[in-house]
Design a protein around this motif. Sequence first.
Motif, PDB file in Angstrom:
ATOM      1  N   PHE A   1      -0.247 -13.722 -10.433  1.00  8.19           N
ATOM      2  CA  PHE A   1      -2.080 -13.549 -10.618  1.00  8.19           C
ATOM      3  C   PHE A   1      -3.136 -13.025 -10.057  1.00  8.19           C
ATOM      4  N   VAL A   2      -3.859 -14.751  -9.593  1.00  8.12           N
ATOM      5  CA  VAL A   2      -4.734 -14.262  -8.888  1.00  8.12           C
ATOM      6  C   VAL A   2      -4.931 -13.626  -7.574  1.00  8.12           C
TER       7      VAL A   2
ATOM      8  N   ALA B   1       0.764  -1.595  -0.207  1.00  9.93           N
ATOM      9  CA  ALA B   1      -0.260   0.172   0.154  1.00  9.93           C
ATOM     10  C   ALA B   1       0.814   1.319   0.147  1.00  9.93           C
ATOM     11  N   THR B   2       1.989   1.390   0.385  1.00 11.43           N
ATOM     12  CA  THR B   2       2.470   2.605   0.525  1.00 11.43           C
ATOM     13  C   THR B   2       3.801   2.638  -0.571  1.00 11.43           C
TER      14      THR B   2
ATOM     15  N   LEU C   1      -3.965  -5.334  -6.238  1.00  8.08           N
ATOM     16  CA  LEU C   1      -4.245  -4.041  -7.221  1.00  8.08           C
ATOM     17  C   LEU C   1      -5.624  -3.255  -7.028  1.00  8.08           C
ATOM     18  N   VAL C   2      -6.661  -4.042  -6.344  1.00  7.12           N
ATOM     19  CA  VAL C   2      -7.179  -3.489  -5.439  1.00  7.12           C
ATOM     20  C   VAL C   2      -7.359  -2.740  -4.650  1.00  7.12           C
ATOM     21  N   ALA C   3      -6.402  -3.213  -3.448  1.00  5.45           N
ATOM     22  CA  ALA C   3      -6.206  -2.185  -1.821  1.00  5.45           C
ATOM     23  C   ALA C   3      -6.083  -1.179  -2.432  1.00  5.45           C
TER      24      ALA C   3
ATOM     25  N   LEU D   1       0.465  -1.767 -12.903  1.00  8.20           N
ATOM     26  CA  LEU D   1       1.565  -3.430 -13.243  1.00  8.20           C
ATOM     27  C   LEU D   1       3.398  -2.957 -12.863  1.00  8.20           C
ATOM     28  N   ARG D   2       3.752  -2.192 -12.303  1.00  3.84           N
ATOM     29  CA  ARG D   2       5.000  -2.100 -10.942  1.00  3.84           C
ATOM     30  C   ARG D   2       4.874  -3.612 -10.400  1.00  3.84           C
ATOM     31  N   LEU D   3       3.385  -3.798  -9.387  1.00 10.44           N
ATOM     32  CA  LEU D   3       3.277  -4.241  -8.707  1.00 10.44           C
ATOM     33  C   LEU D   3       2.881  -5.219  -8.842  1.00 10.44           C
ATOM     34  N   LEU D   4       2.022  -5.924 -10.023  1.00 13.24           N
ATOM     35  CA  LEU D   4       2.176  -6.990 -10.385  1.00 13.24           C
ATOM     36  C   LEU D   4       3.077  -7.346 -10.719  1.00 13.24           C
ATOM     37  N   THR D   5       4.223  -6.990 -11.454  1.00 12.33           N
ATOM     38  CA  THR D   5       5.485  -7.220 -11.455  1.00 12.33           C
ATOM     39  C   THR D   5       5.985  -8.156 -10.431  1.00 12.33           C
TER      40      THR D   5
END
Length: 293
Positions: free
Chosen positions: A278-279, A205-206, A285-287, A215-219
């Motif tokens: 991904f799951v 979250a930070t 991503l929604v946080a 995209l960066r967090l997903l990576t």
Amino acid sequence: MALLLARPLYLAFRSWRNVETTRIRALLLLGFNYRDPVLRVPEVYQSLSALQRQDTLLMNSLSRSEFGPREVGLKTELNRRQVEIVGLFSLNNTIRADGTAIVSDQNFIRLNPGRSLDDISLGLITVEPGVKVDEVVQNLRQIMPATIKVFSRQEAMSRDREYWVKSTSLGYIIGVAVIMAFLVATVIVYQVLSSDVNERLHEYATLKAIGYTNLRLLTVVIQEALVLATLGFIPGCLLALGMYHAIFIATRLPVAMTVSRMLFVFALTIVTCSASGFVVARKVLVADPADVF
């Protein structure tokens, strides 16, 4: 169409008596004309003179221990007829045949009363250099009656493989086991990643609050999934290699971990872990940073 003469090969399962335990076990018997080079087993052609004698055979040294001693000079019963082992050869077993013996065609007939030399199991044909095997196969299929099946070597191997995979309970069990392993691995990786993301949700979250894109967090999550895939694959591969070797030692079946199979399993591992990643990444991503803090 230039062809060499067809060479016959005779096959039959016959009862073999273990001289130590007197127990009976089914053995695959191969018969051939000793003048024909139909077997790619050097030891066979080193014992041709002995094979020409009545009631003699060559025993597969890789046959299961249930067949008893495999020694030159040993006498026992095959299909209720006394035979003598006059030589040994090495040939991997199959799923159906865990013991093999080779005899001359004349001895094969003696061990199979009522069967004639015209009753051929396989007719092996060698084409001359430069002749296309596929064309030969097609021409023979047009000439031969429907009761005779004609296959190239590759077609015969593919047909045998397809039979065991699609038409037997063994293939079904292995297929179900692979699917179950895929599903279980997906769930386990999901649980590991989910637990790790929940513990570090404040850190994610930070990062999101200071401007990191989705995209960066997903990576980041996918990279963790790939690390898990690699770390899990290495010990799993070593364990599989050990199991393959143990199976070969116990059964003498020609099983081995090929490079292509290893790469396929690694690719499947990557896909499994990436799907779980991904799951799990949806939580990040929604946080909403405001809700987290």
